[in-house]
Structure formats: structure tokens, C-alpha cells
Design an enzyme around this catalytic site. Sequence first.
Site, PDB file in Angstrom:
ATOM      1  N   HIS A 337      44.905  46.474  45.002  1.00  0.00           N
ATOM      2  CA  HIS A 337      45.052  46.906  43.611  1.00  0.00           C
ATOM      3  C   HIS A 337      45.381  48.399  43.534  1.00  0.00           C
ATOM      4  O   HIS A 337      45.256  49.146  44.515  1.00  0.00           O
ATOM      5  CB  HIS A 337      43.793  46.596  42.798  1.00  0.00           C
ATOM      6  CG  HIS A 337      42.570  47.329  43.230  1.00  0.00           C
ATOM      7  ND1 HIS A 337      42.335  48.658  42.937  1.00  0.00           N
ATOM      8  CD2 HIS A 337      41.478  46.921  43.934  1.00  0.00           C
ATOM      9  CE1 HIS A 337      41.170  49.038  43.420  1.00  0.00           C
ATOM     10  NE2 HIS A 337      40.622  48.003  44.044  1.00  0.00           N
ATOM     11  N   CYS A 355      37.886  46.968  48.804  1.00  0.00           N
ATOM     12  CA  CYS A 355      39.250  46.601  48.395  1.00  0.00           C
ATOM     13  C   CYS A 355      40.278  47.481  49.095  1.00  0.00           C
ATOM     14  O   CYS A 355      39.955  48.486  49.726  1.00  0.00           O
ATOM     15  CB  CYS A 355      39.395  46.747  46.881  1.00  0.00           C
ATOM     16  SG  CYS A 355      38.496  45.499  45.940  1.00  0.00           S
TER      17      CYS A 355
END
Length: 409
Positions: A337, A355
Amino acid sequence: MENSTYVQVRRRTIVAAVLAGVALPFGLTACQSDADSGAAGKPSASGTPSAPPATITVTPADLTGDVRPDAPVTVTAAGGKLTDVTVTAADGTPLAGAVDAAGTTWTSSAALAPATAYAVHAVATNTAGSAATRDSTLTTLTPTETAFPAVAPLAGSEVGVGMPVIVTFDAPVAKDKRSVVEQNMTVTGSPNPVAGSWNWRSDTKVEFRPEQYWPAHSTVHVGLALGAIEVAPGVWGKSRDIDFTIGSAMLSTVDIGAHTLTVTRDGEVLKTIPVTLGQSGSGGQFVTRSGTKVIMSLEKSREMNSETTGIGQDDPRYYNLDVKYAMRLTNSGEFLHAAPWSVASQGRANVSHGCTGMSTENAQWMFQNSKVGDVVTYTGSDRGIEPGNGFNVWNETYDQWRQGSALTA
């Protein structure tokens, strides 16, 4: 005494009449009666007994409309051979079947559909060439309970080369029924066949992966012929057909130590992106997992709240962010992301909570060039990905994967 001349004439007349087939007065008929011919049939005009007609039996006999869909239909001729058999559903669909080498028994080779009426028409010929006909009907039961199979990918979708076929039933499949369920689930690749295997993840979920990644730019057909399968006592399956396509081969590699994401499409390197990954410390809670992951979903915007990972609002590490261009990789919450707040660390240090963060510009490019089923392989950490954490089907050898098949077991 009778006149000898008259007697001789009378005897010659009787003999001539018999030889000529002329009917004689009642007192001069032959001794054998029709009753004496028995199973040999009535005498023919030539005096040779005719063959009895063939008899036809249809099984199962439908008396109450509760024929099981998995019951074979048989049509049997006695005293002759079958010359024509058709079994047809109410909508005109024929039931496949064949006559044996002796020509006396026809057996269906396909399953019956549930809650369906079938018309049976059969013709058999005896040894004298006389035909006998039998017409009957049978009706299969209407299931009171069914197990519907939801399928991913969806029909008509385009996915990446790492996408498994996931079948999720809304009712449990009995363990002793798994093998017959597998036998009636087919996955066919085109233009070339693809070898692969199912693997039971639970009593409601079974997944298929090919031996190697799907061939890029191909099509896949999933056929679930389960309507005639009793998947558990009193519970019947549902039949479905799903077609989807495989797009380009997007294979990306993340080097956790080097903080890079390298993206290839159909063997060509498109881009190398600086990234930041899971930080060390905190008992390894945030370390990014190594292993082969598959993109599960693409969300242009997603709220990420640390409370879902056990970090409450009173913790200095707490966050609640609206994240752009989020591509999910695991059930546990790993995403690719945009992370504009960590641009200074991207390509240099790992500072995320697990992440893969990148600049908004790079995340937008990655988002626009990715699809569900694309493969992202991570190397460089000692933390491996857990079984079942995402579309996690590529972290076992194919032989290991096949051990989860009911047919292999």
C-alpha cells in the site's frame, strides 16, 4: 362288413386332405391341441411353433417419485435383444448410456438430475424378429438439504497465474464423501491441459492448484457435477460450471533486507520500487513474513486500525489511517500500500507494522498493474507464512500439496 373298395377310397381321401391342409370334420381332427404347445407359442402357418415375445424390465421401478439421483438406470430384455433405448428428461435432455455386448442390458453412464422426471422408451426384438415395446417413467427425489458450492474466482473474471480455485460449501462434506466429491470436480485448462490437485482445507473448503503456475493468457473451466452426489447423509450437492481467464504473468519479488520490490510481467522486469517492511523488535510481532503470497484483493482506499492487531488507543504505537491503493496479501493483515509518511525510510530501513509500504505514486502504479492472483514472493526474514494465511498454496511442494487430496490419501 364294410365294403373294401369304400374303405380304401375313404383312407386315401383322409391322407390327401391332411397333406393338403384341408380342414376335416370334427371327428377327423389331429390329436394335438393348442394347449399342448406351451411356451413354444402358437403353431405358425407352416406348423412350426413361433417364438414368444421379448419382455423388457426397467430398473429402478418408480412407484413414489423418490429415485436417488445416484441410482443407475438399467433396461433389460429377456427372450430377445434390445434394439432401441432412450431415457429423456422432461426438458428433452437425453441420459447417456450403452447396451452391453450381449445386446440384452442397457445401463446409464451419467448421473440423474435431482427433482427430475424421466421418460423411458425401449424396444426389444425376439428371435423371430417380432418387436416388443416398453414405455415407463421415473422421477428422482427432491433434496430437502443441499450444500451449495461457492467458487472463487468468479465466473468471467481475469486473475493472475497464482490464483487457486477455492470451493466453499455452505454445509459440511462428510469425510467419507470427499473422494467422490473430488471425482466429480474437474478443472480444465485451455489451450493446453494443466495438471493439478485438490486439497481439503476443512470440511467445507477445498482448493485446487496446478502443479506449476497457470499458463499466462489461458482459460480455465471448473465443472462441479455434484447434483447427484450425496455429500453427507441426506445432504446433496449442487452442480455448477465456472469459466475464468488467466491474464499476464505478474511475478514480483520483495527482498526484505534490501528493501526493494521488483516487478516482472511475462518475464520482463517492469520496475524496481523502494519499499519499507516490518520492523524488528516487539518480539518479532511486526516482522514481514517470508514466502510466496498471492494478491487477494485490491482496494483503492482502506481504513487500517492498529486495534485489529492488538494495539489499543492507549499504546504509543496506535494508528488509524485511511490508506490508499491497498493490495491484500494475507488474512493476518499484510498489504502492499501507499505509505507517504515513511518515504524517507523506503529503500533504506524497515519501519512498518508488517506491510509493504511505498510512495503514493509507486503504489498507484502497482495498483493499476496488478490483479487478484498475482504472485509476490518475499525473501529475507526468518518468519515464515503460516498455512492457510491467505491464498497460501505455493509454499509446499506439489507432492506435499497432493497429500491433502482425498484421492491421494
